[in-house]
Scaffold this motif. Structure first.
Motif, mmCIF file in Angstrom:
data_model
loop_
_atom_site.group_PDB
_atom_site.id
_atom_site.type_symbol
_atom_site.label_atom_id
_atom_site.label_comp_id
_atom_site.label_asym_id
_atom_site.label_seq_id
_atom_site.Cartn_x
_atom_site.Cartn_y
_atom_site.Cartn_z
ATOM 1 N N UNK A 1 -12.479 -59.333 147.206
ATOM 2 C CA UNK A 1 -11.737 -59.208 145.953
ATOM 3 C C UNK A 1 -12.707 -59.016 144.792
ATOM 4 N N UNK A 2 -12.466 -58.012 143.957
ATOM 5 C CA UNK A 2 -13.322 -57.736 142.808
ATOM 6 C C UNK A 2 -12.484 -57.689 141.530
ATOM 7 N N UNK A 3 -13.166 -57.732 140.406
ATOM 8 C CA UNK A 3 -12.470 -57.678 139.126
ATOM 9 C C UNK A 3 -12.413 -56.258 138.569
ATOM 10 N N UNK A 4 -13.265 -55.368 139.130
ATOM 11 C CA UNK A 4 -13.207 -53.975 138.717
ATOM 12 C C UNK A 4 -14.494 -53.393 138.180
ATOM 13 N N UNK A 5 -15.409 -54.235 137.693
ATOM 14 C CA UNK A 5 -16.642 -53.729 137.092
ATOM 15 C C UNK A 5 -17.856 -53.876 138.005
ATOM 16 N N UNK A 6 -17.653 -54.290 139.236
ATOM 17 C CA UNK A 6 -18.772 -54.491 140.152
ATOM 18 C C UNK A 6 -19.398 -53.168 140.594
ATOM 19 N N UNK A 7 -20.701 -53.235 140.835
ATOM 20 C CA UNK A 7 -21.453 -52.093 141.335
ATOM 21 C C UNK A 7 -21.904 -52.348 142.775
ATOM 22 N N UNK A 8 -22.466 -51.330 143.378
ATOM 23 C CA UNK A 8 -23.201 -51.527 144.628
ATOM 24 C C UNK A 8 -24.632 -51.859 144.222
ATOM 25 N N UNK A 9 -25.478 -52.209 145.181
ATOM 26 C CA UNK A 9 -26.831 -52.605 144.831
ATOM 27 C C UNK A 9 -27.633 -51.475 144.196
ATOM 28 N N UNK A 10 -27.420 -50.235 144.631
ATOM 29 C CA UNK A 10 -28.211 -49.140 144.088
ATOM 30 C C UNK A 10 -27.715 -48.692 142.721
#
Length: 304
Positions: A195-204
């Motif tokens: 579950x995410x809030x929407x602003x998450x990135x991947x590591x790169x």
């Protein structure tokens, strides 16, 4: 023990572990916040005039309904036009392998990040390493659509992918470990939804996003990250400006340290530092991970 250390130093050992630390960074004053303020103002003024309310509320409602990740600004850093960085990966005085970070712009408002790491010829004879990471991001805010990783390290063969569905507020992970290098026989496989809030990135994408930040000395930025099967809370500490020497020459840099709050992937990995050039390019000229047996380094050898 040597195998373990070499494995850490090669693939993402420095490059990816370091970048994970930056994993989701969105400045505290984001365009989404100004959007909300403008929406409130529009609603207030519309109360004075019914006709104005009708037309204004249509425009304002479309703005308010937009999720934050869709209101992020378009990134226009110079490296967004295309870039290839080459690194030597070393453990102490031993050159263990090589890695490249490449940026490939597309015509559809998106950009591809490609990362490749391999051991040197000697190491590859008894412990072959060939790791590839592909990331597709939107130019607005560098929001990741797809993160794909293929690892071949000794007898370990893994392929995984994360698809970000921000409207559904989830990041779906598919992870498979194979018995053979040809990836025909599956050893184990699993699918996970985070579950995410929407602003998450991947590591790169997070790693590249940090290069767009002001990096004010003494400041600390906090944000969240999705890596593996979890969402992590992270912070980036901007230590100080330093002049360092590498094989490419002498650079004025900003020393940055990513830190994970609480338990997680960095609990036993040692401290990690990155030196970005103190200019608009923000080239990561040196990356270092401190471990019990010394330090692992990724040093920039060529920038195209």
């Amino acid at each position: 023990m040597v195998y373990c250390v070499l494995k850490k130093s090669l693939l993402l050992g420095v490059l990816l572990l370091l970048s994970v630390s930056f994993a989701e960074t969105v400045p505290a004053s984001s365009p989404a916040q100004s959007s909300s303020a403008q929406a409130s103002k529009a609603q207030s003024s519309s109360a004075q005039d019914f006709k104005a309310q009708s037309s204004s509320s249509i425009a304002s409602s479309s703005s308010v309904s937009l999720p934050k990740w869709q209101t992020l600004p378009e990134m226009n850093a110079s490296w967004m036009k295309g870039e290839k960085l080459s690194y030597t990966l070393s453990w102490g005085f031993i050159t263990a392998g090589y890695a490249t970070l490449e940026v490939k712009p597309r015509k559809d408002g998106k950009t591809e990040f490609l990362t490749f790491a391999t051991a040197n010829k000697t190491v590859n004879k008894f412990y072959p390493v060939h790791d590839t990471v592909y990331t597709l991001v939107r130019n607005k805010g560098l929001m990741t659509d797809v993160f794909r990783k293929s690892l071949h390290e000794g007898t370990f063969h893994n392929k995984s992918m994360i698809r970000f569905d921000r409207n559904a507020k989830s990041a779906v992970l598919s992870d498979t470990v194979f018995k053979d290098a040809d990836q025909r026989k599956v050893k184990r496989s699993a699918d996970t939804s985070v579950t995410i809030e929407g602003l998450e990135h991947s590591i790169m994408s997070a790693f590249y996003l940090v290069r767009t930040l002001p990096l004010k000395e003494g400041a600390t930025s906090r944000f969240s990250a999705v890596s593996g099967e979890k969402r992590y809370e992270l912070k980036v500490i901007i230590h100080k400006r330093e002049k360092i020497k590498t094989d490419l020459g002498e650079f004025n840099t900003v020393k940055v340290e990513p830190v994970l709050d609480g338990d997680g992937i960095f609990k036993s990995s040692g401290r990690i530092f990155i030196w970005f050039t103190d200019d608009e390019k923000r080239l990561p000229v040196l990356m270092q991970c401190e471990i019990k047996l010394g330090s692992i380094k990724a040093e920039l050898t060529k920038a195209e």
